[in-house]
Scaffold this motif. Structure first.
Motif, mmCIF file in Angstrom:
data_model
loop_
_atom_site.group_PDB
_atom_site.id
_atom_site.type_symbol
_atom_site.label_atom_id
_atom_site.label_comp_id
_atom_site.label_asym_id
_atom_site.label_seq_id
_atom_site.Cartn_x
_atom_site.Cartn_y
_atom_site.Cartn_z
ATOM 1 N N LYS A 135 4.213 1.594 4.451
ATOM 2 C CA LYS A 135 4.192 1.886 2.946
ATOM 3 C C LYS A 135 5.703 2.272 2.384
ATOM 4 O O LYS A 135 6.544 2.728 3.159
ATOM 5 N N GLU A 202 2.541 4.837 7.261
ATOM 6 C CA GLU A 202 1.719 5.417 6.394
ATOM 7 C C GLU A 202 1.382 6.877 6.955
ATOM 8 O O GLU A 202 1.292 8.025 6.015
ATOM 9 N N GLU A 206 2.164 10.217 4.810
ATOM 10 C CA GLU A 206 1.294 11.093 4.122
ATOM 11 C C GLU A 206 1.843 12.681 4.655
ATOM 12 O O GLU A 206 1.465 13.483 3.624
ATOM 13 N N PHE A 217 3.471 6.978 -3.111
ATOM 14 C CA PHE A 217 3.219 5.599 -2.643
ATOM 15 C C PHE A 217 3.470 4.555 -3.654
ATOM 16 O O PHE A 217 2.898 4.614 -4.651
#
Length: 348
Positions: A135, A202, A206, A217
């Motif tokens: 991401k 990712e 997070e 994101f």
């Protein structure tokens, strides 16, 4: 007579083939099992990682002590348990892991690493134990600026050095990539507006986004975003590879990764004051610094005096040794000397 000779030659040829087919597999088996046998003989599985990659591996306080925890640690522990050996964890910079593996410093790399054509030339990889997406992380205040991958063209985008994220930043975002050793440094650069965005895995991203409401994101899609995370090991170790894959198969079949994540999440959000968290490191570091300084001054004084006397000596051997040593130390960068000792001599 000729018929008898042919029979003897055929018998001899058959015996030679039989001996070769018996010896060669044994020789190959011995070579294939060398790494695995060495681990079992030591009774220790040494796993290398870069402990700055929550939730995979990171530092946390456990029972009042600093400890490396994470899902990759639990995977490593399972493999060690399946082998019937103890687990030893060694920390390296991410870009030094493959070098440490190839020189026998560690037995496995379990550090959120994914196979790539370049890495496959150097090491072998297990079956993947997880598939995740990459991401792009940006500041919320900049969300209107970044709608497509073209919007990052030429901008400063952070990524971990020698990683898949670095390749994506270069090849898909066409950014002016800022390669850093550790993910916390990338996040800090983004928070301080020294870079415009960051490409991060990712689950790792997070963990930081839950702690910082100013980050988000970007709503962009990378073509090669999917990444299979696997374990790296030295080449030509098929039995060791099969054993690792057996453990991974059980992890995947029983969906143990969910349990591992639940186990490590509480350690990611420990609420501690700055002094309580970092004071022990400062105290320990100060002690090591004073100790090493004293040892360095003492050894330097003794060695320097000895070499000075040798250089002044009329004995050609003593003088030659002193000159060679002094020129080597003065003419070679310290970092090169450290690499030669650590990777070349293989004694540490």
């Amino acid at each position: 007579m000729k018929h008898s000779l042919n029979k003897r030659l055929m018998l001899l040829f058959t015996l030679i083939i039989g001996v070769l087919t018996t010896i060669l597999p044994l020789h190959t088996f011995a070579e294939e099992d060398a790494i695995l046998k060495g681990i079992k003989d030591k009774g220790v599985l040494t796993v290398g990682l870069s402990a700055d990659y929550a939730p995979y591996e990171f530092h946390a306080t456990v029972d009042g002590k600093d400890k490396v925890v994470g899902t990759d640690i639990l995977i490593a522990q399972k493999i060690a348990d399946d082998m019937g050996v103890k687990l030893k964890v060694e920390e390296y910079g991410f870009d030094a892991l493959i070098g440490a593996l190839k020189t026998g410093k560690i037995d496995l790399i379990i550090s959120g690493m994914s196979p790539s054509p370049e890495r496959l030339k150097e090491v072998d990889f297990s079956d993947p134990y997880m598939t995740v997406q990459q991401k792009v992380v940006i500041r919320k205040e900049d969300q209107d600026k970044f709608k497509t991958v073209d919007d990052f063209n030429g901008l400063k985008v952070g990524a971990q050095v020698q990683s898949m994220q670095e390749e994506l930043a270069n090849n898909e975002l066409h950014a002016n990539t800022v390669s850093l050793q550790q993910v916390p440094d990338i996040i800090l650069q983004l928070q301080q507006k020294k870079i415009d965005a960051a490409v991060i895995e990712e689950p790792v991203a997070e963990a930081y986004l839950t702690q910082d409401d100013s980050l988000m994101f970007a709503d962009v899609k990378l073509d090669n975003a999917n990444k299979g995370t696997a374990i790296a090991l030295q080449k030509n170790a098929p039995d060791f590879l099969n054993l690792v894959n057996t453990s991974i198969k059980e992890i995947n079949d029983k969906d143990l990764m969910k349990e591992y994540k639940k186990e490590v999440i509480p350690y990611m959000f420990q609420d501690e004051s700055f002094m309580k968290k970092y004071a022990p490191y400062y105290i320990k570091g100060t002690g090591y610094t004073i100790f090493l300084a004293l040892i360095g001054v003492l050894c330097g004084s003794v060695l320097g005096t000895l070499l000075a006397l040798m250089k002044l000596s009329k004995n050609k051997l003593f003088k030659g040794i002193a000159v060679v040593y002094i020129e080597y130390v003065r003419g070679t960068p310290l970092l090169v000397q450290i690499f030669l000792v650590f990777f070349g001599l293989n004694v540490i």
